[in-house]
Design a protein around this motif. Structure first.
Motif, PDB file in Angstrom:
ATOM      1  N   SER A  21     -11.647 -13.128   3.865  1.00 43.60           N
ATOM      2  CA  SER A  21     -10.588 -12.645   4.764  1.00 43.60           C
ATOM      3  C   SER A  21     -11.133 -11.737   5.858  1.00 43.60           C
ATOM      4  O   SER A  21     -11.977 -10.882   5.590  1.00 43.60           O
ATOM      5  N   PHE A  23      -9.075  -9.653   7.368  1.00 44.74           N
ATOM      6  CA  PHE A  23      -8.342  -8.393   7.164  1.00 44.74           C
ATOM      7  C   PHE A  23      -9.228  -7.471   6.325  1.00 44.74           C
ATOM      8  O   PHE A  23      -9.795  -7.885   5.310  1.00 44.74           O
ATOM      9  N   ASN A  24      -9.358  -6.213   6.729  1.00 43.60           N
ATOM     10  CA  ASN A  24     -10.277  -5.265   6.066  1.00 43.60           C
ATOM     11  C   ASN A  24     -11.716  -5.793   6.091  1.00 43.60           C
ATOM     12  O   ASN A  24     -12.448  -5.710   5.090  1.00 43.60           O
ATOM     13  N   PRO A  55      -7.559 -15.455   8.177  1.00 45.38           N
ATOM     14  CA  PRO A  55      -7.011 -14.180   8.673  1.00 45.38           C
ATOM     15  C   PRO A  55      -6.883 -13.096   7.592  1.00 45.38           C
ATOM     16  O   PRO A  55      -7.299 -11.966   7.794  1.00 45.38           O
ATOM     17  N   GLY A  56      -6.255 -13.445   6.464  1.00 49.85           N
ATOM     18  CA  GLY A  56      -6.047 -12.425   5.430  1.00 49.85           C
ATOM     19  C   GLY A  56      -5.995 -13.059   4.053  1.00 49.85           C
ATOM     20  O   GLY A  56      -6.091 -14.289   3.901  1.00 49.85           O
ATOM     21  N   ALA A  57      -5.792 -12.214   3.047  1.00 53.64           N
ATOM     22  CA  ALA A  57      -5.768 -12.685   1.658  1.00 53.64           C
ATOM     23  C   ALA A  57      -4.685 -13.744   1.438  1.00 53.64           C
ATOM     24  O   ALA A  57      -4.859 -14.671   0.645  1.00 53.64           O
ATOM     25  N   PHE A  58      -3.586 -13.608   2.145  1.00 53.40           N
ATOM     26  CA  PHE A  58      -2.472 -14.551   1.973  1.00 53.40           C
ATOM     27  C   PHE A  58      -2.898 -15.985   2.283  1.00 53.40           C
ATOM     28  O   PHE A  58      -2.412 -16.939   1.679  1.00 53.40           O
ATOM     29  N   GLU A  59      -3.811 -16.133   3.241  1.00 61.32           N
ATOM     30  CA  GLU A  59      -4.238 -17.477   3.690  1.00 61.32           C
ATOM     31  C   GLU A  59      -5.359 -18.061   2.820  1.00 61.32           C
ATOM     32  O   GLU A  59      -5.691 -19.240   2.956  1.00 61.32           O
ATOM     33  N   ALA A  81      -9.909  -8.092   0.417  1.00 67.08           N
ATOM     34  CA  ALA A  81      -9.666  -6.703   0.028  1.00 67.08           C
ATOM     35  C   ALA A  81      -8.222  -6.378   0.392  1.00 67.08           C
ATOM     36  O   ALA A  81      -7.840  -6.458   1.568  1.00 67.08           O
ATOM     37  N   ILE A  82      -7.425  -6.055  -0.605  1.00 69.01           N
ATOM     38  CA  ILE A  82      -6.015  -5.735  -0.362  1.00 69.01           C
ATOM     39  C   ILE A  82      -5.812  -4.265  -0.739  1.00 69.01           C
ATOM     40  O   ILE A  82      -6.025  -3.868  -1.888  1.00 69.01           O
ATOM     41  N   ILE A  83      -5.456  -3.508   0.274  1.00 68.16           N
ATOM     42  CA  ILE A  83      -5.322  -2.058   0.069  1.00 68.16           C
ATOM     43  C   ILE A  83      -3.852  -1.686   0.235  1.00 68.16           C
ATOM     44  O   ILE A  83      -3.222  -2.037   1.248  1.00 68.16           O
ATOM     45  N   HIS A  89       4.581  -4.903   1.024  1.00 64.18           N
ATOM     46  CA  HIS A  89       3.777  -6.010   1.559  1.00 64.18           C
ATOM     47  C   HIS A  89       2.587  -6.297   0.639  1.00 64.18           C
ATOM     48  O   HIS A  89       2.284  -7.460   0.318  1.00 64.18           O
ATOM     49  N   VAL A  93       1.270  -9.965  -1.003  1.00 64.87           N
ATOM     50  CA  VAL A  93      -0.053 -10.534  -0.698  1.00 64.87           C
ATOM     51  C   VAL A  93      -0.850 -10.695  -1.996  1.00 64.87           C
ATOM     52  O   VAL A  93      -1.464 -11.744  -2.236  1.00 64.87           O
TER      53      VAL A  93
END
Ligand code: INI
Length: 157
Positions: A21, A23-24, A55-59, A81-83, A89, A93
């Protein structure tokens, strides 16, 4: 006589996909470094590693599933990494990537590894991206190698 199967850490020409990801990215780039270090240290040729940024963990699950379905890879390593923020939200995710990654392995039978940091603070993330608590990316790549070899042993039964 009883039989015990334990995956070894040998790599013999296998191919790996890494989904990571953006993101982060400050954290996920370190997870990616950890995962590739682990694979190359255990004998993987760099040409046998395909990295896909999302793009992010969701994808992550969608792309990991697409890669798994090609059957071109022996394992898929998912890194995010999901913070936790101030809203819910984070929970959505986390749910998406946890359920998604878990299902891909079960559905496709391609080992799909969960190299995902879920934490409350940036400091906790840093600790798990190569500082105090090891590197989750490195650990996920080790698990990928082990799973490949467990599967090989089971296929010989
Ligand atoms: N994605 C992450 O990878 N980590 C996070 O911490 C995060 N937070 O907290 O918002 C995050 N959100 C983006 C999400 O994964 C999707 O990319 C976005 O919602 C577009 O679908």
């Amino acid at each position: 006589m009883s039989k015990t199967i334990h995956g070894t850490m040998e790599i013999k020409g296998e191919s790996f996909a890494i989904v990571v990801s953006q993101f982060n990215e400050f954290i996920t780039s370190k997870l990616l470094q950890g995962a590739t270090d682990c694979l190359t240290k255990h004998g993987c040729n760099k040409n046998n590693i395909t990295t896909v940024w999302v793009p992010g963990a969701f994808e992550v699950p969608m792309i990991a599933k697409k890669l798994a379905k090609t059957k071109n890879f022996d394992a898929i390593i998912c890194l995010s990494a999901i913070i936790r923020g101030q809203t819910s939200h984070y929970d959505y995710v986390c749910q998406q990537i946890t359920k998604g990654v878990g299902e891909i392995g079960l559905e496709t039978q391609v080992p799909t590894l969960f190299g995902v940091i879920t934490c409350d603070t940036l400091e906790q993330a840093i600790d798990r991206a190569g500082a105090k608590c090891g590197n989750i990316g490195y650990n996920a790549a080790c698990s990928a190698i082990e799973m490949i070899n467990v599967i090989k042993e089971i296929d010989k039964l």
